[in-house]
Design an enzyme around this catalytic site. Structure first.
Site, PDB file in Angstrom:
ATOM      1  N   SER A 172      -9.075 -38.427  39.538  1.00 27.06           N
ATOM      2  CA  SER A 172      -7.902 -38.992  38.877  1.00 27.06           C
ATOM      3  C   SER A 172      -7.968 -40.511  38.747  1.00 27.06           C
ATOM      4  O   SER A 172      -7.156 -41.111  38.058  1.00 27.06           O
ATOM      5  CB  SER A 172      -6.628 -38.596  39.634  1.00 27.06           C
ATOM      6  OG  SER A 172      -6.642 -39.159  40.940  1.00 27.06           O
ATOM      7  N   SER A 182      -1.912 -40.490  42.789  1.00 30.13           N
ATOM      8  CA  SER A 182      -2.869 -40.242  41.712  1.00 30.13           C
ATOM      9  C   SER A 182      -3.325 -38.788  41.666  1.00 30.13           C
ATOM     10  O   SER A 182      -3.435 -38.190  40.602  1.00 30.13           O
ATOM     11  CB  SER A 182      -4.076 -41.165  41.883  1.00 30.13           C
ATOM     12  OG  SER A 182      -4.940 -41.071  40.780  1.00 30.13           O
ATOM     13  N   GLU A 183      -3.581 -38.211  42.824  1.00 29.99           N
ATOM     14  CA  GLU A 183      -4.135 -36.860  42.901  1.00 29.99           C
ATOM     15  C   GLU A 183      -3.088 -35.751  42.806  1.00 29.99           C
ATOM     16  O   GLU A 183      -3.403 -34.650  42.363  1.00 29.99           O
ATOM     17  CB  GLU A 183      -4.904 -36.694  44.218  1.00 29.99           C
ATOM     18  CG  GLU A 183      -6.227 -37.418  44.255  1.00 29.99           C
ATOM     19  CD  GLU A 183      -7.280 -36.796  43.351  1.00 29.99           C
ATOM     20  OE1 GLU A 183      -7.572 -35.594  43.498  1.00 29.99           O
ATOM     21  OE2 GLU A 183      -7.810 -37.518  42.492  1.00 29.99           O
ATOM     22  N   ILE A 184      -1.863 -36.031  43.245  1.00 28.98           N
ATOM     23  CA  ILE A 184      -0.846 -34.984  43.363  1.00 28.98           C
ATOM     24  C   ILE A 184       0.453 -35.470  42.747  1.00 28.98           C
ATOM     25  O   ILE A 184       0.967 -36.525  43.119  1.00 28.98           O
ATOM     26  CB  ILE A 184      -0.612 -34.621  44.851  1.00 28.98           C
ATOM     27  CG1 ILE A 184      -1.925 -34.199  45.501  1.00 28.98           C
ATOM     28  CG2 ILE A 184       0.434 -33.531  44.983  1.00 28.98           C
ATOM     29  CD1 ILE A 184      -1.857 -34.128  47.010  1.00 28.98           C
ATOM     30  N   THR A 226      -3.478 -43.056  46.440  1.00 25.32           N
ATOM     31  CA  THR A 226      -4.402 -41.964  46.132  1.00 25.32           C
ATOM     32  C   THR A 226      -3.646 -40.645  46.021  1.00 25.32           C
ATOM     33  O   THR A 226      -3.897 -39.851  45.111  1.00 25.32           O
ATOM     34  CB  THR A 226      -5.511 -41.879  47.200  1.00 25.32           C
ATOM     35  OG1 THR A 226      -6.192 -43.133  47.238  1.00 25.32           O
ATOM     36  CG2 THR A 226      -6.498 -40.762  46.896  1.00 25.32           C
TER      37      THR A 226
END
Length: 178
Positions: free
Chosen positions: A148, A24-26, A21
């Site tokens: 994302s 995906s996000e950062i 995660t």
């Protein structure tokens, strides 16, 4: 890497899902130039990341926006993006207090952020999927949490399932059904 111990998270697959995660996000540059994303604000990004704007694409310089204290969610609004998302899992400030009370948290520390993300996953009934290695089904179940992830209608960039599954595996996650 997630700060919560695998035993406390519910197993290595859950920790791998948290790490996936974050990937995906950062972006990698931002994770590397911060406290692994735990102290970043929405709008942070690395160099050469292409942002799509209406009718245009541009390559932008790196931008690292961080907060200094884990005492509480920073509740800083990015005016350009109209968002208060912060931390490794980009939690909106309006969700912090309810999760803080529900989980008995005292701060917005890395472990508290991990616990909130696990609770969000639990609320989407995805923990059993993750624990059994059904990663694609778990990603789809959680797509309403993280913009994302593929399968939502937030209108933001969505990462490909193959990238997410690869990130999950590289973090030690086991896949039974891809």
């Amino acid at each position: 890497m997630a700060r919560i111990a695998a035993e406390a998270a519910g197993g290595q697959n859950v920790v791998a899902f948290l790490d996936m995660t974050a990937v995906s996000e950062i972006d990698a540059w931002t994770r590397e130039h911060s406290d692994d994303g735990y102290n970043i604000l929405v709008g942070s990004h690395g160099p050469s990341e292409t942002h799509t704007r209406p009718n245009a694409q541009q390559v932008v310089s790196p931008k690292l926006l961080t907060f200094a204290s884990y005492a509480a969610h920073p509740n800083i609004r990015n005016q350009e993006l109209n968002s208060t998302a912060a931390g490794r899992y980009q939690l909106l400030s309006r969700y912090y207090e309810p999760y803080k009370r529900m989980l008995g948290l005292s701060d917005f520390s890395p472990v508290s952020q991990d616990l909130i993300a696990i609770q969000q996953i639990r609320e989407r009934h995805a923990l059993p999927l993750i624990k059994s290695g059904q990663i694609v089904a778990a990603i789809k179940a959680c797509s309403s949490i993280w913009a994302s992830f593929p399968g939502n209608d937030y209108g933001q960039h969505q990462n490909d399932l193959a990238l997410l599954v690869a990130a999950y595996k590289s973090s030690g996650g086991a896949v039974s059904i891809a």
